[in-house]
Design a protein around this motif. Sequence first.
Motif, PDB file in Angstrom:
ATOM      1  N   GLN A   1       8.659  17.395   1.263  1.00  0.00           N
ATOM      2  CA  GLN A   1       8.902  16.210   0.423  1.00  0.00           C
ATOM      3  C   GLN A   1       8.724  16.541  -1.062  1.00  0.00           C
ATOM      4  O   GLN A   1       9.467  16.053  -1.920  1.00  0.00           O
ATOM      5  N   LYS A   2       7.720  17.374  -1.334  1.00  0.00           N
ATOM      6  CA  LYS A   2       7.495  17.761  -2.737  1.00  0.00           C
ATOM      7  C   LYS A   2       8.692  18.533  -3.295  1.00  0.00           C
ATOM      8  O   LYS A   2       9.091  18.339  -4.441  1.00  0.00           O
ATOM      9  N   LYS A   3       9.228  19.405  -2.454  1.00  0.00           N
ATOM     10  CA  LYS A   3      10.385  20.204  -2.884  1.00  0.00           C
ATOM     11  C   LYS A   3      11.573  19.278  -3.192  1.00  0.00           C
ATOM     12  O   LYS A   3      12.219  19.378  -4.238  1.00  0.00           O
ATOM     13  N   HIS A   4      11.842  18.354  -2.269  1.00  0.00           N
ATOM     14  CA  HIS A   4      12.948  17.408  -2.477  1.00  0.00           C
ATOM     15  C   HIS A   4      12.688  16.503  -3.681  1.00  0.00           C
ATOM     16  O   HIS A   4      13.604  16.186  -4.440  1.00  0.00           O
ATOM     17  N   ALA A   5      11.442  16.088  -3.825  1.00  0.00           N
ATOM     18  CA  ALA A   5      11.095  15.190  -4.930  1.00  0.00           C
ATOM     19  C   ALA A   5      11.376  15.870  -6.272  1.00  0.00           C
ATOM     20  O   ALA A   5      11.951  15.262  -7.184  1.00  0.00           O
ATOM     21  N   ARG A   6      11.008  17.132  -6.354  1.00  0.00           N
ATOM     22  CA  ARG A   6      11.235  17.873  -7.598  1.00  0.00           C
ATOM     23  C   ARG A   6      12.725  17.965  -7.920  1.00  0.00           C
ATOM     24  O   ARG A   6      13.158  17.786  -9.061  1.00  0.00           O
TER      25      ARG A   6
ATOM     26  N   TYR B   1       5.833  13.073 -13.635  1.00  0.00           N
ATOM     27  CA  TYR B   1       5.799  13.743 -12.333  1.00  0.00           C
ATOM     28  C   TYR B   1       4.378  13.917 -11.807  1.00  0.00           C
ATOM     29  O   TYR B   1       3.862  15.031 -11.666  1.00  0.00           O
ATOM     30  N   ARG B   2       3.729  12.808 -11.496  1.00  0.00           N
ATOM     31  CA  ARG B   2       2.445  12.872 -10.795  1.00  0.00           C
ATOM     32  C   ARG B   2       2.702  12.242  -9.437  1.00  0.00           C
ATOM     33  O   ARG B   2       3.372  11.206  -9.357  1.00  0.00           O
ATOM     34  N   TYR B   3       2.160  12.836  -8.392  1.00  0.00           N
ATOM     35  CA  TYR B   3       2.453  12.312  -7.051  1.00  0.00           C
ATOM     36  C   TYR B   3       2.010  10.851  -6.909  1.00  0.00           C
ATOM     37  O   TYR B   3       2.598  10.088  -6.163  1.00  0.00           O
ATOM     38  N   SER B   4       1.003  10.475  -7.678  1.00  0.00           N
ATOM     39  CA  SER B   4       0.550   9.075  -7.615  1.00  0.00           C
ATOM     40  C   SER B   4       1.569   8.128  -8.260  1.00  0.00           C
ATOM     41  O   SER B   4       1.525   6.918  -8.047  1.00  0.00           O
ATOM     42  N   GLN B   5       2.471   8.689  -9.064  1.00  0.00           N
ATOM     43  CA  GLN B   5       3.430   7.852  -9.799  1.00  0.00           C
ATOM     44  C   GLN B   5       4.861   7.934  -9.274  1.00  0.00           C
ATOM     45  O   GLN B   5       5.703   7.096  -9.605  1.00  0.00           O
ATOM     46  N   LEU B   6       5.119   8.962  -8.464  1.00  0.00           N
ATOM     47  CA  LEU B   6       6.507   9.269  -8.108  1.00  0.00           C
ATOM     48  C   LEU B   6       7.281   8.130  -7.445  1.00  0.00           C
ATOM     49  O   LEU B   6       8.472   7.957  -7.691  1.00  0.00           O
ATOM     50  N   ILE B   7       6.593   7.354  -6.595  1.00  0.00           N
ATOM     51  CA  ILE B   7       7.287   6.237  -5.939  1.00  0.00           C
ATOM     52  C   ILE B   7       7.837   5.261  -6.988  1.00  0.00           C
ATOM     53  O   ILE B   7       8.993   4.818  -6.910  1.00  0.00           O
ATOM     54  N   PHE B   8       7.029   4.964  -7.984  1.00  0.00           N
ATOM     55  CA  PHE B   8       7.457   4.032  -9.041  1.00  0.00           C
ATOM     56  C   PHE B   8       8.566   4.642  -9.899  1.00  0.00           C
ATOM     57  O   PHE B   8       9.493   3.963 -10.319  1.00  0.00           O
ATOM     58  N   VAL B   9       8.426   5.948 -10.142  1.00  0.00           N
ATOM     59  CA  VAL B   9       9.452   6.656 -10.924  1.00  0.00           C
ATOM     60  C   VAL B   9      10.798   6.593 -10.190  1.00  0.00           C
ATOM     61  O   VAL B   9      11.816   6.204 -10.766  1.00  0.00           O
ATOM     62  N   PHE B  10      10.761   6.925  -8.898  1.00  0.00           N
ATOM     63  CA  PHE B  10      12.013   6.908  -8.128  1.00  0.00           C
ATOM     64  C   PHE B  10      12.555   5.481  -7.981  1.00  0.00           C
ATOM     65  O   PHE B  10      13.774   5.275  -7.971  1.00  0.00           O
TER      66      PHE B  10
ATOM     67  N   MET C   1       0.852  -1.208   0.000  1.00  0.00           N
ATOM     68  CA  MET C   1       0.000   0.000   0.000  1.00  0.00           C
ATOM     69  C   MET C   1       0.885   1.255   0.000  1.00  0.00           C
ATOM     70  O   MET C   1       1.600   1.546   0.953  1.00  0.00           O
ATOM     71  N   ILE C   2       0.824   1.980  -1.091  1.00  0.00           N
ATOM     72  CA  ILE C   2       1.641   3.189  -1.242  1.00  0.00           C
ATOM     73  C   ILE C   2       0.936   4.390  -0.604  1.00  0.00           C
ATOM     74  O   ILE C   2      -0.241   4.624  -0.862  1.00  0.00           O
ATOM     75  N   ARG C   3       1.686   5.115   0.202  1.00  0.00           N
ATOM     76  CA  ARG C   3       1.126   6.353   0.791  1.00  0.00           C
ATOM     77  C   ARG C   3       1.301   7.482  -0.213  1.00  0.00           C
ATOM     78  O   ARG C   3       2.417   7.816  -0.590  1.00  0.00           O
ATOM     79  N   GLU C   4       0.222   8.041  -0.654  1.00  0.00           N
ATOM     80  CA  GLU C   4       0.309   9.011  -1.751  1.00  0.00           C
ATOM     81  C   GLU C   4       0.452  10.457  -1.303  1.00  0.00           C
ATOM     82  O   GLU C   4       0.583  11.341  -2.132  1.00  0.00           O
ATOM     83  N   SER C   5       0.370  10.692  -0.014  1.00  0.00           N
ATOM     84  CA  SER C   5       0.467  12.101   0.413  1.00  0.00           C
ATOM     85  C   SER C   5       1.935  12.521   0.516  1.00  0.00           C
ATOM     86  O   SER C   5       2.799  11.766   0.970  1.00  0.00           O
ATOM     87  N   TRP C   6       2.190  13.718   0.063  1.00  0.00           N
ATOM     88  CA  TRP C   6       3.539  14.275   0.072  1.00  0.00           C
ATOM     89  C   TRP C   6       3.494  15.621   0.794  1.00  0.00           C
ATOM     90  O   TRP C   6       2.689  16.492   0.431  1.00  0.00           O
ATOM     91  N   SER C   7       4.345  15.800   1.791  1.00  0.00           N
ATOM     92  CA  SER C   7       4.407  17.085   2.501  1.00  0.00           C
ATOM     93  C   SER C   7       5.054  18.118   1.586  1.00  0.00           C
ATOM     94  O   SER C   7       5.663  17.767   0.559  1.00  0.00           O
ATOM     95  N   LYS C   8       4.923  19.373   1.993  1.00  0.00           N
ATOM     96  CA  LYS C   8       5.492  20.456   1.199  1.00  0.00           C
ATOM     97  C   LYS C   8       7.000  20.249   1.015  1.00  0.00           C
ATOM     98  O   LYS C   8       7.548  20.416  -0.082  1.00  0.00           O
TER      99      LYS C   8
ATOM    100  N   GLU D   1       9.718   6.591   5.387  1.00  0.00           N
ATOM    101  CA  GLU D   1       8.526   5.930   4.800  1.00  0.00           C
ATOM    102  C   GLU D   1       8.589   5.900   3.273  1.00  0.00           C
ATOM    103  O   GLU D   1       8.353   4.860   2.651  1.00  0.00           O
ATOM    104  N   LYS D   2       8.879   7.039   2.694  1.00  0.00           N
ATOM    105  CA  LYS D   2       8.970   7.119   1.227  1.00  0.00           C
ATOM    106  C   LYS D   2      10.099   6.226   0.716  1.00  0.00           C
ATOM    107  O   LYS D   2       9.940   5.521  -0.288  1.00  0.00           O
ATOM    108  N   LEU D   3      11.211   6.274   1.416  1.00  0.00           N
ATOM    109  CA  LEU D   3      12.347   5.456   0.984  1.00  0.00           C
ATOM    110  C   LEU D   3      11.991   3.964   1.036  1.00  0.00           C
ATOM    111  O   LEU D   3      12.351   3.206   0.117  1.00  0.00           O
TER     112      LEU D   3
END
Lengths: 106, 106
Positions: free
Chosen positions: A10-15, A64-73, A1-8, A93-95
């Motif tokens: 986390q979003k900055k780092h993800a980008r 770059y959709r938050y629903s896809q980012l885990i798979f992308v990374f 179960m992937i957690r799809e919420s990203w904090s502000k 958690e994300k890692l």
Amino acid sequence: MIRESWSKSQKKHARELFDLALEREYKALIEEINLVKVESRDEVWELRERLNQKAKEMDRKYDYRYSQLIFVFAQLLREGYLTEDELSVLGEEKLDDIKKWGGINE
Amino acid sequence: MIRESWSKSQKKHARELFDLALEREYKALIEEINLVKVESRDEVWELRERLNQKAKEMDRKYDYRYSQLIFVFAQLLREGYLTEDELSVLGEEKLDDIKKWGGINE
């Protein structure tokens, strides 16, 4: 179960990580192209095919959709464009999700 | 009015000229590619676009049907891949047709 919420944060780092991987993949591609020495007709069309296939692959991968980012990374980690150490800025958690989806389990 | 009949000897010469032009166009293309030094993302995709466009163009141009050959040679003459002198082996009538369709009139 992937957690799809990203904090502000986390979003900055993800980008930043996303852009870093893209930059690295382009750098490698540019080096590859500049090393190519075409010598025959077939090699002309092999280069064309390589570029078309790479364009399709990158277009599909860098989603770059938050629903896809885990798979992308997960894919970028598997392919070596990002390291586990770099991805750790996203938090444990994300890692964990990324490593689970990347097929890397401790 | 294009004369579509080709003698055995004309066919032989036509095949040689066709192959010679193709060889020259590939040679020029290979030289062009090997001179390219890609430096940016955009230039990667410009090279891809150039190869795709060239493939389409050559596929359309090199049409070895006797009904098309006059037009093919007219284009190759116009583009400099064959000279009037080289095409003269096809005989005066064919050369006249080629020059007429290539827009070169004396």
